[in-house]
Design an enzyme around this catalytic site. Sequence first.
Site, PDB file in Angstrom:
ATOM      1  N   GLY B 214      -2.253 -15.904  22.858  1.00  0.00           N
ATOM      2  CA  GLY B 214      -2.008 -17.252  23.369  1.00  0.00           C
ATOM      3  C   GLY B 214      -1.603 -17.194  24.824  1.00  0.00           C
ATOM      4  O   GLY B 214      -1.978 -16.274  25.576  1.00  0.00           O
ATOM      5  N   SER B 215      -0.764 -18.133  25.215  1.00  0.00           N
ATOM      6  CA  SER B 215      -0.439 -18.294  26.626  1.00  0.00           C
ATOM      7  C   SER B 215       0.316 -17.113  27.220  1.00  0.00           C
ATOM      8  O   SER B 215       0.403 -16.985  28.437  1.00  0.00           O
ATOM      9  CB  SER B 215       0.392 -19.562  26.809  1.00  0.00           C
ATOM     10  OG  SER B 215      -0.324 -20.664  26.303  1.00  0.00           O
ATOM     11  N   THR B 216       0.906 -16.265  26.383  1.00  0.00           N
ATOM     12  CA  THR B 216       1.623 -15.129  26.963  1.00  0.00           C
ATOM     13  C   THR B 216       0.667 -14.249  27.762  1.00  0.00           C
ATOM     14  O   THR B 216       1.079 -13.545  28.675  1.00  0.00           O
ATOM     15  CB  THR B 216       2.294 -14.261  25.876  1.00  0.00           C
ATOM     16  OG1 THR B 216       1.305 -13.865  24.930  1.00  0.00           O
ATOM     17  CG2 THR B 216       3.387 -15.022  25.160  1.00  0.00           C
ATOM     18  N   LYS B 218      -1.352 -15.219  29.877  1.00  0.00           N
ATOM     19  CA  LYS B 218      -1.522 -15.744  31.233  1.00  0.00           C
ATOM     20  C   LYS B 218      -0.832 -14.850  32.261  1.00  0.00           C
ATOM     21  O   LYS B 218      -1.195 -14.819  33.433  1.00  0.00           O
ATOM     22  CB  LYS B 218      -0.981 -17.175  31.312  1.00  0.00           C
ATOM     23  CG  LYS B 218      -1.899 -18.153  30.568  1.00  0.00           C
ATOM     24  CD  LYS B 218      -1.268 -19.524  30.429  1.00  0.00           C
ATOM     25  CE  LYS B 218      -2.154 -20.417  29.564  1.00  0.00           C
ATOM     26  NZ  LYS B 218      -1.427 -21.612  29.075  1.00  0.00           N
TER      27      LYS B 218
END
Lengths: 474, 488
Positions: B214-216, B218
């Site tokens: 997920g966004s981790t 990024k």
Amino acid sequence: MSSYGSSNSSNNTTITPQGAPNRRNTELFLLIFAVMVPVFAYANVGLAMDGSLPAGMLGYGCGMGGLALVAHLVMRRFAPYADPLMLPLATLLNGLGLVMIWRLDKAGPLIPKNYPAASNQLMWSGLGVALFLGVLVLLKDHRILQRYTYISMAVALVLLAAPAFFPSRPEDFGAKIWIHLGGFSIQPGEFAKIILTVFFSGYLMVKRDALALASRRFMGLYLPRGRDLGPIIVIWILSILILVFETDLGSSLLFFGLFVVMLYVATERTSWIIFGLLMSAVGAVVVASFEPHVKIRVNAWLDPMAAFGPHPPAGATEQIGQSLFAFGSGGVMGTGLGQGRSWLILFATKSDFILGSFGEELGLAGLMAIFLIYGLLVQRGLRTAVAARDPFGKLLAVGLSSAFAIQVFVVAGGVTGLIPLTGMTMPFMAQGGSSVVANWALVAVLLKISDTARRPAPEPAPSPDAEATQIVRA
Amino acid sequence: MNKPIRRVSIFCMLLVLALMVRANWLQGVKAHALATDTNNKRVLYDRYAHPRGNIFLANGKPMTKSEFVNGLRFKYKQSWTDGEMYAPVTGYSSQTVGNTQIESLEDDFLSGNDDRLFFRNTLDMLTGKPKQGGNVITTIDQKAQKAAYDALKGKKGAAVAIDPTTGAILAMVSTPSYDPSKFAGQDTSAYTKYLSDPNGPMINRALKETYPPGSTFKIVTAAAMFENGAPYNNPNDRTQTPQVYMLPNTHTPLTNESKYEPCANATVLVAMEYSCNTVFAKIGHEVGKDKLAAQAEKLGFNNAKVDTPVRAAESVFPRDSDIPGTALDAIGQHNTRVTPLQMAMVASAVANNGSLMQPYMVDKEQTPDLTTISQTKPKEMSRAFSPETAQKLQTLMQGVVESSHGTGYAARIPGVTVGGKTGTAQHGENNKELPYAWFISYAKTGDTPKVAVAVVVESNEGDDRAGIAGGKLAAPVAKAIMEAVTGK
């Protein structure tokens, strides 16, 4: 011991010089070791497994020592000139075997259907020594056995054939070599081994010249005449029959090997060996190819680890693989008595596979010693054959010794995976009444021959002249 | 007749010689192979014939103990104090179902059969001391482990904490867990029960399970961008991002969590604080697949041999995605898969100024009398990115936690510099399954990085979909661990 060896190797005449020491003191000295070593081994097992000296130690020590002492004393009286090594060697082997059986008794429920067998085996050992003494006392001269040549043949045939007519038990694993009577079982093959040797010796002593000389030369080999060939064919068929009906590869190998050896010694013809080997090879190959029991054993020998695989072949057992693991886990120094896990062999741990326990707990070092002890015992028997003065005695000693040697090879070779496994017991060591009794008798006969062979020639009748000379010298 | 007798005697000696040669072959040459054969049960029995060595926490307290059971075949049995808490670290050592993790990798040492213990064993044998296995000292911090376990209890998830400066693993928790004591002996009913449990208590989620990050992820995309110097080179650079980003070469729109988030043309920092999908998908597309993959691989991705010494599952950044796929990979969706350990490594590289230390959890091997036989020296696994990039990433991650609108505010600890990143990973067909909540973070006291943490929580049916955000479910767990390590 070394002085003994050198005094004899320098003198291969069959007449020992007068006044030669009779070596009974050497025997006594060696016997002390032969009793002490197993007693210490017994203590070792107790200390390793329970942390204390076993309660039966005194009884065991006294029992072993007592048996050995009685045997020794009777030897002094009835076979004073006999070989001094055989009794201590046999005692040592028997003692070590007893210790190992006791140690495996203590494995308790780790071995299925485990029951205490050590005291029974001690009783059988006592019986064996009694028979040993009986032979020494009652058999005045081994040449008396010669009279019973053909009776021996008949008895041996009956003994060999008997197990085929008795139902086998499931735990015999297909090999019909026992007679089960009531509570106990007899392995008649063990006795047949001795009696058959008596027959072979008597028969070959008479026929040796005919077999050796009346032969035709064919392609560089001396082939026997047809009518002389008869008995060999009979023995060959007999051993094949044993193989087929009793599915006992070991005994068949033993009897045939024994006969070939004795034939060779009697006739001094190498051609017999080639002939014998050819016949046994043909027999073995033919039988192994259609007899399922033998085939399974050969396959188990070729790939002992197959039984562990996901798709073990039909009839495969883990036995040989487990036995190899026992040897391998023992390594060079062994785990120490009482500290191995040879009970993993499970079936026949105390009998056929007892060597695996020795291999694991005493290691390569112990195993080499055991093989040397067996080798030494065989060599003393053969030395007796060389020293014996009569052809019957020579043949009998060669036969008994080589039968012993072949048996050791067949059993030890089987459990170490050198040759296919066969159902036979390690002489003196393995659990089994018949085996220990028969082997004590075997040693007794050898000792009797040895006593006769090494007995000093009777002194010439003293002449008055000689006496006079002595007086003058004095 | 004496000549043939002599020949027979030579023959008999040859028979004995053959036996001796065979015995030497078996007990000398082949001895080791036979003794250690997998079918040789002695190997198993030996493991429990003597007091087995124990696995210790960093503070010297044992996680395991060897119990004397005096069974017929097994004399000892391994047991655990707080088995459920420590099982993901130690693995199990069972008489019936075998060994895993440290109990398996260090088996020779723990059972005392390691060659390096030979001298000791011989000495003990001579002095009559009973044989004993060696001990393994791990890097696990008892407080951090307990904090992580307590925080995750009742949830399905995992947490890993690493000391960024050394790579020492301070905590490794996976829940629901199992108690190895329950099947260490002959009774395997507990083992069967664990295996058939749909919640998978035997799975070590921290090491052996991969999740979409997920966004981790990024953070990794941002790292690749800063290393590349393009399209933006500073946290405060304003990006050119539409409100709704059309995935390249497609007509699929990509949106953010809510249309009220100021993602359109946001700065990199703001985009990170709000976790803007549009911004980072576009950046990922512009940086490109190869550079993203190269950056990920420097951080330990696509490496099947990350050994702690227990081998972690391979974390994957796909090199074979199509162009819109890569844009999704860059925000931790699509085919990107990570282990919690991997994400802790990412956080630790950021905290440690771009130097990624090899993660390890076995610190020392000691003899029973505490002589150290071996000690693990911290070693750099890679230079993941430059210190400048690391500084920029720290600015971003600290913004996530400390800014007033940051998604990671739940991880704030007074007196400690905390940087973090939340993640809410969609998964399942059409993203129908309940998402995974992620939080990765690090804590610094002064300028020293103390701990890097990755937490993943698999949400339960009961959680409401909107509430499953990394900031809500996972950040408090990370906070508890960081507090335990920093002592605040």
